[in-house]
Design a protein around this motif. Structure first.
Motif, PDB file in Angstrom:
ATOM      1  N   ALA A 289       0.814  -1.216   0.000  1.00 51.82           N
ATOM      2  CA  ALA A 289       0.000   0.000   0.000  1.00 51.82           C
ATOM      3  C   ALA A 289       0.849   1.269   0.000  1.00 51.82           C
ATOM      4  O   ALA A 289       0.416   2.313  -0.492  1.00 51.82           O
ATOM      5  CB  ALA A 289      -0.938   0.004   1.198  1.00 51.82           C
ATOM      6  N   LYS A 294      -2.902   6.198   0.686  1.00 52.77           N
ATOM      7  CA  LYS A 294      -3.411   5.154  -0.198  1.00 52.77           C
ATOM      8  C   LYS A 294      -4.331   4.198   0.570  1.00 52.77           C
ATOM      9  O   LYS A 294      -5.374   3.777   0.065  1.00 52.77           O
ATOM     10  CB  LYS A 294      -2.256   4.382  -0.830  1.00 52.77           C
ATOM     11  CG  LYS A 294      -2.680   3.523  -2.009  1.00 52.77           C
ATOM     12  CD  LYS A 294      -1.513   2.827  -2.687  1.00 52.77           C
ATOM     13  CE  LYS A 294      -0.778   3.729  -3.625  1.00 52.77           C
ATOM     14  NZ  LYS A 294       0.216   2.982  -4.453  1.00 52.77           N
ATOM     15  N   PHE A 298      -8.335   3.685  -0.037  1.00 52.72           N
ATOM     16  CA  PHE A 298      -8.858   2.333  -0.261  1.00 52.72           C
ATOM     17  C   PHE A 298     -10.026   2.047   0.674  1.00 52.72           C
ATOM     18  O   PHE A 298     -11.083   1.559   0.251  1.00 52.72           O
ATOM     19  CB  PHE A 298      -7.727   1.326  -0.049  1.00 52.72           C
ATOM     20  CG  PHE A 298      -8.165  -0.120  -0.037  1.00 52.72           C
ATOM     21  CD1 PHE A 298      -8.631  -0.731  -1.191  1.00 52.72           C
ATOM     22  CD2 PHE A 298      -8.104  -0.869   1.128  1.00 52.72           C
ATOM     23  CE1 PHE A 298      -9.032  -2.057  -1.187  1.00 52.72           C
ATOM     24  CE2 PHE A 298      -8.500  -2.199   1.150  1.00 52.72           C
ATOM     25  CZ  PHE A 298      -8.973  -2.784  -0.008  1.00 52.72           C
ATOM     26  N   ASP A 301     -13.101   4.179  -0.175  1.00 50.14           N
ATOM     27  CA  ASP A 301     -13.768   3.654  -1.372  1.00 50.14           C
ATOM     28  C   ASP A 301     -14.636   2.445  -1.021  1.00 50.14           C
ATOM     29  O   ASP A 301     -15.798   2.351  -1.434  1.00 50.14           O
ATOM     30  CB  ASP A 301     -12.715   3.286  -2.417  1.00 50.14           C
ATOM     31  CG  ASP A 301     -13.349   2.833  -3.735  1.00 50.14           C
ATOM     32  OD1 ASP A 301     -14.414   3.344  -4.086  1.00 50.14           O
ATOM     33  OD2 ASP A 301     -12.767   1.963  -4.403  1.00 50.14           O
ATOM     34  N   TRP A 617      -7.608  -5.630   1.567  1.00 46.81           N
ATOM     35  CA  TRP A 617      -6.659  -5.438   0.454  1.00 46.81           C
ATOM     36  C   TRP A 617      -6.415  -6.776  -0.239  1.00 46.81           C
ATOM     37  O   TRP A 617      -6.435  -6.877  -1.466  1.00 46.81           O
ATOM     38  CB  TRP A 617      -5.366  -4.857   1.016  1.00 46.81           C
ATOM     39  CG  TRP A 617      -4.293  -4.533   0.020  1.00 46.81           C
ATOM     40  CD1 TRP A 617      -3.374  -5.395  -0.515  1.00 46.81           C
ATOM     41  CD2 TRP A 617      -4.004  -3.255  -0.539  1.00 46.81           C
ATOM     42  NE1 TRP A 617      -2.527  -4.739  -1.374  1.00 46.81           N
ATOM     43  CE2 TRP A 617      -2.888  -3.418  -1.409  1.00 46.81           C
ATOM     44  CE3 TRP A 617      -4.550  -1.983  -0.397  1.00 46.81           C
ATOM     45  CZ2 TRP A 617      -2.328  -2.367  -2.116  1.00 46.81           C
ATOM     46  CZ3 TRP A 617      -3.994  -0.928  -1.099  1.00 46.81           C
ATOM     47  CH2 TRP A 617      -2.903  -1.125  -1.949  1.00 46.81           C
ATOM     48  N   ILE A 670     -10.295  -4.294  -8.735  1.00 47.12           N
ATOM     49  CA  ILE A 670     -11.237  -4.433  -7.617  1.00 47.12           C
ATOM     50  C   ILE A 670     -12.583  -5.009  -8.061  1.00 47.12           C
ATOM     51  O   ILE A 670     -13.364  -5.498  -7.241  1.00 47.12           O
ATOM     52  CB  ILE A 670     -11.447  -3.071  -6.903  1.00 47.12           C
ATOM     53  CG1 ILE A 670     -12.048  -3.274  -5.502  1.00 47.12           C
ATOM     54  CG2 ILE A 670     -12.287  -2.141  -7.759  1.00 47.12           C
ATOM     55  CD1 ILE A 670     -12.100  -2.019  -4.656  1.00 47.12           C
TER      56      ILE A 670
END
Length: 680
Positions: A289, A294, A298, A301, A617, A670
C-alpha cells in the motif's frame, strides 16, 4: 541441567522434542543461544577480509539459528498451550530478546559491513533473492536505529524492550478474561432455540468444570457464536454479548486501556526518533500500500460501496423483527439472532442443516485432497513426532513422487491454554544451507467445535472456510523454495500475506471441491446440489455489513497509528477515541461498557498494527486471482502451477506486485471483489 533445547533434536525430521521440554529449560537455553549468536556476529565483524555478500549478508542470515528455534517454540506454546510458568518465561525473555535484537541492529561495525556491500550492489550482479535480502537487511538497520546518535539509540532500545512487555501483558489479560467468564444455566427453558450440538457442548463444559446437571457457555467462539445466533433468551444474549465486548475493560488489574495508551505513545516516539511522522508511515513504507493516504483512500472507497447497502441490511432486519411481532429496538446482541432467522427464511439454510456434512476429519481430508489436486502434494499422518498436547495431530507432507516437503501440525479445538482465533505458525521456515534444503515445520491452530462423547466434531460452514483459510497460509509456508528463511514462505509484505489464505477459501463454495469431502457423517451421502446452491446464494448475505465491520476495525487501527507525535501523547480516553475513529461506520448505538480496543489483539499483541486493512486489500487480490481459476477450472493444473511457481514458492524473494503480475499478467482489479461481494 540436561537441556533438550540446546541439543540437536534427535527426533523425526528434527522436530521439537515437546515430550522432553519443560518450562525451566527455556531461560537457560535462551541465554546460551544468545551467547552463541553474539559470537557468530562477532565472527562476522572481526574478520579481516573485506565485506562481501557471502561473508556478511549470508553469514548474518544464518546466525542465531538455535535462538530462532528456541524462541519459536516458546512463543508458539505461549499462544497454543500456555500456563502461568510459560507466561512468566515469556515475560522474562521478551525484554532480553528485544535488547539482543537492538544490539544486533545497532551494531556499528556490522552495519558498516552491510552498508559497504549495499553501496556496491549495482556491481555485484546479485539475483532477485540476494538483492532483496541485501536491501531488506540494510533497511532493517536504518529502521532499527543504526543511524541514530548514542542518546537516541539508548532510548530506542528502552522503548523496544518496554513494547515487548506491554504486548505480552495485553494478550495475557485478554486470554484471562476469556477463560474466566462462564454463563451458567440451570433452567432448561433458557436453552430454548439452541441447537442440540450447542446444548451438548455446554453440558460437557459444565461437567468438565464440576457443574454436572447444568450448562456452561463461554466466550470461546464455538460456544459464544451458537448462543448469539440461536438463543431465544434475549437477556442472556445481552449478558453474553456484554461480557464478550467488555474484555479487559473493567477498570481492574486486567484492564488494557492504559496499556493501549502506552503502546500508541511508545510506538509513536520510537518512529519519531527515526524521522517518521507516524507509526503508520513507518510500517507502510514496507507494504504494498506504501502510504497512509493510499490505505485511507482504499478504505474510504470500500466504505462508500458498502455502507449504503449495509444500512439497507440493518433496515431489513428491523422490518423483519417487526414482522415477527417484536416491538423491541434492535440491539447489537439481537443482530446475530435475527440475521440467522432471516437467513433461514430467505435461503432455507443454516449451520445445523449443513453441519452433518462437515465432519472435521472429512473436511481436513478435503483440504488435503484439494492441495494434492492443485499442487501434487500428499499428507500422511505420522504418530512418532512429539506434540505439545494430545489434541495435536502430525502429518508428513511429500510430493506425489515421494519427496519430503514439510511437517504439518494440526491443532483444532479450544482449551484454556490456547488463545482465541485461528492462525498459522512455523517452528522452522524453509531455507537452504550448505547444499541442504531444510524443509519447514508448519502448524495450523484453530478453535473449532470439539467432539463430544458419541458425537464427532461437526463444523459450521464458517469453520470450514476458516480451516481452508489457515491451510492456505500453511501451503505458503510449506511450498517455499528459497535460500533464506527470512524471505521464505509467509515472510512477505503484510498486505500480501493474506492472498494465499483468502484465495483458498473460494474452493469451499464450489461443488467440484465440496464433493471431495462434504458427505453426511452418518449416511455417507454427498452434500446435495441444492445445498451447494443455497451456500452460494447466501454467500453475499449481509456481506455489506461484514465489509463495514472490517473497515471499521481497519479505521480504528489506522486511527491509533496515523497519529503524529503530539496526538499520540494526548489520547485521554480510549473509549472516546474509538468512538470517533469508528464513527463513519456506525450502524448501531454504542453499548455502555463495551470496547473493541481493549481486546484488539491483532494490533496490540499481534503483528497487524497499521495493517488490519490488509484483510480487505488481500480480498481484492484473491477475488481477482481466483477469477482466473474460475475461468480455466478450479483444479486447472496450468493455473495452479503458475500460482505455485510465482506466488507460493517465491515467498518474499521479490516485490509482491511483480510476483502477482507474473501470475495474473496484470495488476489486480477491484471489480472481481465487488462482484463476488454483491456490492456492484
Amino acid at each position: 541441567m540436561d537441556n533438550p533445547l540446546l541439543k540437536n533434536f534427535d527426533t523425526p525430521f528434527q522436530t521439537p522434542p515437546f515430550d522432553k521440554i519443560e518450562s525451566e529449560h527455556f531461560m537457560p537455553a535462551i541465554e546460551e543461544a544468545i551467547k552463541e549468536a553474539k559470537q557468530e556476529i562477532e565472527d562476522i565483524t572481526s574478520q579481516s577480509t573485506a565485506p562481501t555478500f557471502e561473508n556478511t549478508l549470508e553469514a548474518m542470515e544464518f546466525a542465531g539459528e538455535k535462538l530462532s528455534s528456541v524462541t519459536s517454540i516458546l512463543f508458539n506454546l505461549n499462544s497454543a498451550e500456555t500456563n502461568k510458568k510459560i507466561q512468566e518465561v515469556a515475560r522474562e525473555a521478551s525484554p532480553i530478546l528485544s535488547e539482543f535484537g537492538n544490539d544486533i541492529w545497532q551494531n556499528a561495525d556490522l552495519f558498516e559491513r552491510v552498508k559497504a556491500v549495499y553501496n556496491q550492489k549495482e556491481q555485484l550482479q546479485l539475483d532477485n533473492e540476494q538483492e532483496m535480502l541485501l536491501t531488506k537487511t540494510y533497511k532493517a538497520f536504518i529502521r532499527n536505529g543504526a543511524d541514530l546518535n548514542e542518546k537516541d539509540k539508548a532510548r530506542f532500545k528502552e522503548i523496544t524492550k518496554k513494547l515487548s512487555q506491554l504486548s505480552l501483558t495485553f494478550g495475557e489479560n485478554v486470554l484471562a478474561e476469556t477463560n474466566d467468564y462462564e454463563l451458567v444455566i440451570s433452567d432448561e427453558k433458557d436453552l430454548s432455540g439452541l441447537p442440540d450440538s450447542a446444548i451438548r457442548q455446554a453440558a460437557n463444559t459444565a461437567k468438565a468444570k464440576g457443574k454436572e446437571g447444568k450448562w456452561v457457555f463461554t466466550l470461546q467462539a464455538p460456544s459464544f457464536v451458537p448462543f448469539m445466533e440461536n438463543g431465544d433468551n434475549r437477556s442472556l444474549r445481552e449478558q453474553l454479548y456484554k461480557a464478550y465486548m467488555s474484555k479487559a475493560n473493567k477498570n481492574d488489574e486486567r484492564d488494557n486501556k492504559a496499556i493501549i495508551q502506552e503502546i500508541v505513545n511508545l510506538r509513536s516516539e520510537k518512529v519519531s526518533l527515526l524521522g517518521y511522522d507516524s507509526y503508520a508511515d513507518y510500517v507502510l513504507e514496507e507494504r504494498m500500500a506504501e502510504s497512509t493516504n493510499k490505505v485511507q483512500a482504499f478504505l474510504d472507497d470500500l466504505l462508500q460501496q458498502a455502507l449504503p447497502k449495509a444500512q439497507e441490511e440493518v433496515a431489513e432486519i428491523k422490518a423483519f423483527v417487526k414482522e415477527l411481532g417484536d416491538d423491541s429496538d434492535l440491539q447489537r446482541w439481537d443482530w446475530g439472532y435475527y440475521s440467522e432467522k432471516l437467513k433461514k427464511k430467505k435461503y432455507a439454510i443454516d449451520d445445523e442443516l449443513l453441519r452433518p456434512y462437515f465432519k472435521l476429519e472429512n473436511v481436513l481430508d478435503g483440504v488435503f485432497q484439494s492441495a494434492e489436486k492443485l499442487y501434487d502434494i500428499r499428507f500422511k499422518e505420522v504418530k512418532n513426532i512429539p506434540v505439545y498436547h494430545e489434541d495435536v495431530t502430525t502429518y508428513e507432507v511429500s510430493t506425489t513422487s515421494g519427496e519430503h516437503v514439510a511437517i504439518f501440525y494440526a491443532d483444532f479445538h479450544p482449551r484454556e491454554g490456547k488463545r482465541g482465533g485461528a492462525w498459522m505458525t512455523t517452528y522452522r521456515d524453509q531455507y537452504r544451507k550448505n547444499g541442504e534444503d531444510n524443509r519447514p515445520l508448519v502448524s495450523n491452530v484453530c478453535n473449532f467445535t470439539p467432539s463430544s462423547p458419541g458425537n464427532p466434531s461437526l463444523l459450521t460452514f464458517n469453520e470450514v472456510t476458516t480451516l481452508f483459510h489457515e491451510f492456505g497460509h500453511a501451503l505458503h509456508a510449506m511450498l517455499g523454495k528459497g535460500r533464506y528463511g527470512s524471505l521464505s514462505g509467509a515472510n512477505v509484505y503484510w498486505d500480501f500475506v493474506e492472498l494465499p489464505s483468502q484465495i483458498f477459501e473460494n474452493w469451499c463454495y464450489e461443488k467440484e471441491c465440496l464433493d471431495l469431502f462434504a458427505k453426511h457423517y452418518e449416511t455417507g451421502e454427498k452434500i446435495p446440489q441444492e445445498y451447494v446452491e443455497k451456500i452460494k446464494a447466501s454467500s453475499t448475505y449481509h456481506e455489506a455489513y461484514a465489509t463495514v465491520r472490517q473497515v471499521s476495525l481497519a479505521l480504528l487501527d489506522m486511527g491509533y497509528f496515523s497519529l503524529d507525535r503530539k496526538e499520540a501523547q494526548n489520547i485521554k480516553d480510549v473509549a472516546e477515541f474509538e468512538g470517533k475513529a469508528m464513527a463513519p461506520t456506525k450502524l448501531f448505538d454504542k453499548v455502555e461498557g463495551t470496547l473493541m480496543s481493549t481486546q484488539f489483539g491483532h494490533i496490540f499483541s499481534g503483528g497487524y498494527a497499521s495493517g488490519y486493512y490488509s484483510y480487505k486489500w488481500a480480498e481484492v487480490l484473491d477475488a481477482d486471482a481466483f477469477s482466473l481459476f474460475k475461468e480455466k477450472g478450479i483444479f486447472n493444473k496450468e493455473v495452479a502451477q503458475s500460482f505455485k511457481d510465482n506466488i507460493l514458492s517465491k515467498g518474499g524473494s521479490e516485490h509482491p506486485m511483480e510476483l502477482y503480475k507474473r501470475f495474473r499478467g496484470r495488476e489486480p482489479k477491484i471489480e472481481a471483489l465487488l462482484e463476488r461481494a454483491g456490492l456492484k
